[in-house]
Enzyme design. Structure first.
Site, PDB file in Angstrom:
ATOM      1  N   TYR A 124      32.575  43.852  32.506  1.00  0.00           N
ATOM      2  CA  TYR A 124      32.366  42.429  32.271  1.00  0.00           C
ATOM      3  C   TYR A 124      30.884  42.072  32.155  1.00  0.00           C
ATOM      4  O   TYR A 124      30.533  40.989  31.705  1.00  0.00           O
ATOM      5  CB  TYR A 124      33.014  41.633  33.404  1.00  0.00           C
ATOM      6  CG  TYR A 124      33.499  40.269  32.990  1.00  0.00           C
ATOM      7  CD1 TYR A 124      34.808  40.086  32.567  1.00  0.00           C
ATOM      8  CD2 TYR A 124      32.661  39.167  33.022  1.00  0.00           C
ATOM      9  CE1 TYR A 124      35.265  38.843  32.184  1.00  0.00           C
ATOM     10  CE2 TYR A 124      33.108  37.915  32.634  1.00  0.00           C
ATOM     11  CZ  TYR A 124      34.407  37.761  32.221  1.00  0.00           C
ATOM     12  OH  TYR A 124      34.850  36.525  31.847  1.00  0.00           O
ATOM     13  N   LYS A 171      41.696  51.415  39.607  1.00  0.00           N
ATOM     14  CA  LYS A 171      42.334  52.375  38.700  1.00  0.00           C
ATOM     15  C   LYS A 171      41.631  53.723  38.907  1.00  0.00           C
ATOM     16  O   LYS A 171      41.143  54.363  37.971  1.00  0.00           O
ATOM     17  CB  LYS A 171      42.196  51.877  37.240  1.00  0.00           C
ATOM     18  CG  LYS A 171      42.998  52.647  36.229  1.00  0.00           C
ATOM     19  CD  LYS A 171      44.472  52.299  36.206  1.00  0.00           C
ATOM     20  CE  LYS A 171      45.226  53.171  35.237  1.00  0.00           C
ATOM     21  NZ  LYS A 171      46.691  52.954  35.300  1.00  0.00           N
TER      22      LYS A 171
HETATM   23 MG    MG Z   1      38.714  34.430  32.804  1.00  0.00          MG
END
Ligand code: MG
Ligand code: NAI
Length: 333
Positions: A124, A171
């Site tokens: 991100y 993960k």
């Molecule tokens: Mg969002």
């Protein structure tokens, strides 16, 4: 005491829900002086940048901001103002309580979970490059420092709010090094909190579990991208993006904003649901030590939703933003 708070209305439905929230906060009786600053595509022409220094300076001075959503162009254009703001101010913990309200049919009765999302790293962060034409690389950078502090935040939060369990969502079966590092830090931190039960859930299984039985989840701590996706999933469980609040917390500064974006499909129509930002303002008032005002707004929201008369279209009603806000201000005052 008067609080000086930076107010970033944002764009799309941002100004509509920000204005509504401002009115509700003022109706609660708390004394606020708003320093209004804007960011995003709308300010580029005037300032030459999407995030003027004056915005950051204002937040650094006041240490608290209430923020509406800001549009990020897809696939091209400028870097997300939201991501830059979180990184510049080191707002490392994104806390998103997913809780149903009365009068809205939730997927499960009594859903009450909290997503604590790492807010500065991971895919991100948008560290990307074209290695050659036709080959793109996105860099997933994960550090032990950030993993440890977000896990500590989640366990401290769970302790403070008398929660029972913290689940790390990962993960690490596939990303053994990066997600493995999160898992390792989580296990170390968990040992320091013997009263909180630690749990480990793989992210895809977590998505299934949220849809099958979200009530089994309590506090979730996870990476930036998984947290982003699971928050919208969580919002869907309790009535949608119109109601779910959030806060971006750092050691020094805090920016309160809803989970939702600028909702271009309904912007300017006067029908946006301000509840998500109002609930973010409730979190802000608690943060400022204004528990009474926060409680008055919470009580007003619960009463209004229990009556079920004034609902915006996203919740199946036909009230406008203003009608909903007028009714809420009356309940709060
Ligand atoms: Mg969002
Ligand atoms: P979105 O969250 O803006 O909208 C998704 C759907 O939910 C739309 O149908 C919208 O009408 C509805 N919705 C959202 N908030 C609502 C509200 N308060 N009341 C009623 N309905 C509501 O997501 P989308 O369309 O993917 O993103 C639009 C823009 O917002 C993008 O540019 C995105 O990058 C940006 N964004 C900004 C965020 C921020 O400033 N923190 C967070 C998420 C997205």
């Amino acid at each position: 005491m008067t609080h000086t708070i930076t107010l970033i209305p944002g764009d799309g439905i941002g100004p509509e829900v920000a204005n509504a929230t401002r009115r509700v906060v003022e109706a609660s009786g708390v004394k606020v002086e708003w320093e209004v600053h804007n960011a995003g595509a709308d300010v580029v022409e005037k300032t030459g940048t999407v995030l003027p220094d004056s915005v950051l300076e204002s937040i650094r001075r006041n240490k608290v901001a209430l923020k509406g959503p800001i549009t990020t162009p897809i696939g091209k254009g400028f870097r997300s103002v939201n991501v830059t703001l979180r990184q510049e101010l080191d707002l490392y913990a994104n806390v998103r309580p997913i809780k149903s309200l009365p009068g809205i049919e939730p997927r499960f009765e009594g859903t009450d979970l909290v997503i604590v999302r790492e807010n500065t790293e991971d895919l991100y962060a948008g560290l990307e490059l074209m290695i050659m034409p036709g080959v793109a690389q996105s860099i997933k950078l994960i550090t032990a420092r950030s993993c440890t502090r977000i896990c500590e935040y989640a366990f401290d939060y769970a302790t403070r709010l008398d929660r029972k369990r913290v689940s790390v969502v990962h993960k690490a079966n596939i990303m053994k090094l990066s997600d493995g590092l999160l898992l390792e830090c989580f296990r170390q931190v968990a040992e320091k909190y013997p009263r909180i039960e630690p749990a480990e859930v793989i992210v895809d299984a977590c998505a299934m579990q949220m849809v099958r039985n979200a009530n089994k989840l309590d506090v979730i701590v996870t990476e930036n991208l998984y947290g982003d996706i699971l928050s919208d999933l969580g919002a869907g469980l309790v009535g949608g993006l119109g109601i779910v609040p959030g806060s971006n917390i750092g050691k020094v500064n805090a920016v309160f904003e809803a989970v939702h974006g600028s909702a271009p499909d309904i912007a300017g129509k006067g029908v946006a649901n301000p509840t998500a930002l109002v609930q973010s303002a409730v979190m802000m008032l608690h943060h400022l030590g204004e528990g009474d005002a926060a409680f008055r707004i919470e009580r007003g929201l619960l009463a209004l939703f229990a009556k079920g008369e004034k609902k915006t279209p996203d919740l199946g009603g036909s009230s406008s933003t203003d009608e909903f806000t007028d009714a809420l201000c009356k309940m709060v005052a």
